[in-house]
Structures are given as C-alpha cells and as structure tokens.
Design a protein around this motif. Structure first.
Motif, PDB file in Angstrom:
ATOM      1  N   LEU A 286     -10.439   4.794  10.539  1.00  0.00           N
ATOM      2  CA  LEU A 286      -9.825   3.739   9.745  1.00  0.00           C
ATOM      3  C   LEU A 286      -8.323   3.954   9.700  1.00  0.00           C
ATOM      4  O   LEU A 286      -7.837   5.085   9.700  1.00  0.00           O
ATOM      5  CB  LEU A 286     -10.389   3.734   8.321  1.00  0.00           C
ATOM      6  CG  LEU A 286     -11.878   3.434   8.139  1.00  0.00           C
ATOM      7  CD1 LEU A 286     -12.255   3.568   6.666  1.00  0.00           C
ATOM      8  CD2 LEU A 286     -12.226   2.047   8.653  1.00  0.00           C
ATOM      9  N   LYS A 287      -7.606   2.874   9.643  1.00  0.00           N
ATOM     10  CA  LYS A 287      -6.156   2.899   9.439  1.00  0.00           C
ATOM     11  C   LYS A 287      -5.845   1.847   8.385  1.00  0.00           C
ATOM     12  O   LYS A 287      -6.178   0.676   8.552  1.00  0.00           O
ATOM     13  CB  LYS A 287      -5.415   2.604  10.740  1.00  0.00           C
ATOM     14  CG  LYS A 287      -3.908   2.621  10.637  1.00  0.00           C
ATOM     15  CD  LYS A 287      -3.366   4.002  10.312  1.00  0.00           C
ATOM     16  CE  LYS A 287      -3.481   4.946  11.489  1.00  0.00           C
ATOM     17  NZ  LYS A 287      -2.784   6.239  11.228  1.00  0.00           N
ATOM     18  N   ARG A 288      -5.256   2.290   7.311  1.00  0.00           N
ATOM     19  CA  ARG A 288      -5.008   1.416   6.160  1.00  0.00           C
ATOM     20  C   ARG A 288      -6.302   0.730   5.701  1.00  0.00           C
ATOM     21  O   ARG A 288      -6.318  -0.417   5.254  1.00  0.00           O
ATOM     22  CB  ARG A 288      -3.946   0.359   6.492  1.00  0.00           C
ATOM     23  CG  ARG A 288      -2.533   0.901   6.682  1.00  0.00           C
ATOM     24  CD  ARG A 288      -1.985   1.429   5.358  1.00  0.00           C
ATOM     25  NE  ARG A 288      -0.543   1.621   5.406  1.00  0.00           N
ATOM     26  CZ  ARG A 288       0.061   2.789   5.609  1.00  0.00           C
ATOM     27  NH1 ARG A 288      -0.667   3.878   5.837  1.00  0.00           N
ATOM     28  NH2 ARG A 288       1.380   2.885   5.585  1.00  0.00           N
ATOM     29  N   GLY A 289      -7.412   1.463   5.849  1.00  0.00           N
ATOM     30  CA  GLY A 289      -8.703   0.948   5.412  1.00  0.00           C
ATOM     31  C   GLY A 289      -9.359  -0.031   6.361  1.00  0.00           C
ATOM     32  O   GLY A 289     -10.407  -0.598   6.046  1.00  0.00           O
TER      33      GLY A 289
END
Length: 341
Positions: A286-289
C-alpha cells in the motif's frame, strides 16, 4: 521605409542585467522588417546598466524606458503593458539575444495559424560554462514541441514555452490579464491558464533566440522555480481541467514525485484509485493506503474504469518506457493518460 507588420510591442523587464543588456537591446532594435517599439522596464536596478546604454540605442526613437512602481517581473510586465500600443505583445529578457528574424517569424507564424493565440520559439542555450546535461535535455525537449497538439500533450511535464520567446496577440494577452503572481513561476502559470481557457500555443520552425544560462538567472535563484512548486501548479490546473472532470486518477510511480502528486491532488479533492509500479519489491503493498499494482495488471484493472493515468516518474528514459507500455495496452495519450514528470 514601409513596414511589413502592425506595431509589435516588445516588453523587456530589467533588473541588474549588467553587460548583457546592450546585446539584448541591440538584438531587438536590429530586428528585420518589423514595426516595433521596445519598452524597457527598470525593475529597480542598481547597476546603472540602463543609464550606460550607448547613444545609438538609448536615443533610438523606438525605445522608451519605464520605471516599475513595484519590485518583480510580474509588476514590470504590467508596467510595460500599460505603455504598449502594439497589436502584438512580445516578451524579452535583458540577458538574452533575439536572432534578427525572431519577430517577423513569429508574426508570420500567427498570420498563418489564426487558431494560435501565443507563439513561442525554439532556442539555443548559450553559457560561458558547459551547459548542464539536464538543461541540454530540456532544450532538446522544448525544441521538439512546435505544434499546438505537441504542446498540449506535454504541457504538464514542464514549461513548454521559453518565456523570453513569448509572442501574444494583444487580445490574447488581454484575455489572460497578463502575467499573474502565484506562488509558482509566473510563466508556467501563464501557459497553464492559457490551456485552461482553450488558448492554443505553437512555435515556428527554427531557432529564434539565444537563451543565456548563468548563475543569477531567475530559474536558478528564485524559489518559485522549485520542483515541488512546479508539481503543485500542475496538480492545481490538472484538478480543474477537463482531464479530471468527474474522473478519478491512477498515479504511475510510487517515488517522491508520485507521492507528492497524490498529496496535492488529494487536497484538491481528486480521488486517486491506485498506484502503478514496475519494481516488484514495491508491488502488492500500500502507498498512502492505496493498492500498488504491477503495470501488467493495469489493462485489466482499468477495463471498467475511466480513471486518468498520470505518469509521475522522473528518471531519465522512464517517460518513453511508460508511454510505450500504455500505447501497447491500447491507451491513448491525452485521453487515457498524460505525464506530470
């Protein structure tokens, strides 16, 4: 002498241009076959370069010197425009050299292309020192963008018009209300605003300006030319453009550029669906959710999605590789994807 053009008003802001000023002024006053006025705007200079102009330049009836009330290039351009009488408005820097056919080429280009509101120009970078590789690549990129379609396609990558080559129809300059003073660079803001208003930009073929690079040039020392502010400008105008009208985004790239772009788009209330990566170590997390997908998953992922794919990888050569991959997936640049780096 019979003039071949309506009056062209050339506005040249000057702040401590030193020894470069004589060459810049001379290059405008020696333009071929044009009816011009040169409005030299003193932006609170302290080096006396304006007062030291030789008589053959300072006493030319086409030259007028104006003092700007406020400090800065935007205020200087506004002061110059108040004095401008021309049907066309040309921008010129006090440290560059216009080739003799610059103005006539741009005038003829606009006559041949009535759909174009702003003409830029191809440039050759000159410097006392070796030109840095990045700036040389920028010159090559700039000079490849001549048609309105080319410029529109790559507008969100970098500023596509060298500011000292800008040549406006007066009605276009009026519509844009001149240069504004945002937190990012005023020239890039001008081209982004023009695009937002549907104003087309183009360039005639052939170099028309020697663009001088030196350590005191604004692009090197003015904080408004910071890369993060450029990205902020891109995100602001993208979020208000037809590209993202009632549409989500997918960002290709999980590095600093992609993440910062996400943060700014998020502040502009643009929903980002996912990130795309080619690095297997970054895929699946995940990246920034948001999910990080491998680019091979993109075609299936976007089958039922109208999201705009935004390339945000700054590494040299990455843009060409991403473009190739997306085109092979059947994506169309400008419709399905564009680049912000």
């Amino acid at each position: 002498m019979s003039h071949l053009t309506p009056l062209i008003s050339v506005i040249m802001p000057v702040h401590n241009a030193g020894g470069y000023l004589i060459e810049a002024v001379s290059s405008i006053l020696k333009q071929d076959k044009v009816n011009l006025e040169l409005i030299l705007v003193d932006d609170h200079s302290t080096d006396k370069a304006i007062q030291k102009l030789p008589a053959n330049l300072s006493q030319d009836h086409r030259l007028q010197i104006v003092l700007s009330n406020k400090r800065g290039v935007v205020a200087a351009m506004a002061a110059g425009f108040l004095k401008a009488k021309g049907d066309y408005i040309a921008r010129m820097d006090a440290d560059d050299i216009a080739l003799p056919d610059r103005l006539i080429k741009q005038y003829h280009y606009l006559q041949a292309h009535p759909e174009i509101g702003i003409a830029g120009g191809q440039v050759k970078i000159i410097s006392k020192l070796p030109v840095e590789k990045g700036f040389a690549l920028y010159e090559r990129w700039l000079n490849q963008l001549c048609t309105a379609e080319d410029i529109e396609r790559e507008l969100f990558i970098e500023s596509p018009i060298p500011n000292p080559t800008a040549f406006f129809r007066r009605e276009t300059y009026d519509l844009l209300q001149g240069y504004q003073d945002p937190e990012w660079a005023e020239d890039y803001d001008m081209w982004l605003r023009a695009h937002a208003l549907g104003i087309k930009m183009g360039k005639p073929e052939g170099v028309i300006l020697h663009w001088r690079d030196h350590e005191s040039r604004l692009t090197h020392c003015d904080k408004r030319y910071d890369n993060k502010l450029f990205l902020k400008a891109k995100a602001y105008y993208l979020s208000h453009s037809h590209h993202l009208k009632e549409r989500k985004a997918i960002i290709w790239g999980t590095g600093p550029i992609g993440v910062y772009l996400y943060d700014i788009l998020n502040k502009q209330k643009i929903e980002v669906e996912a990130f795309i990566e080619v690095n297997p170590r970054r895929v699946g997390g995940l990246k920034r959710g948001l999910p990080v997908l491998h680019f091979s998953e993109l075609k299936q992922y976007t089958h039922n999605s109208s999201a705009l794919i935004i390339g945000a990888v700054g590494a040299r050569g990455a843009r060409e590789e991403i473009r190739k991959a997306l085109i092979e997936m059947g994506k169309e640049e400008g419709r399905d994807f564009l680049f912000a780096a």
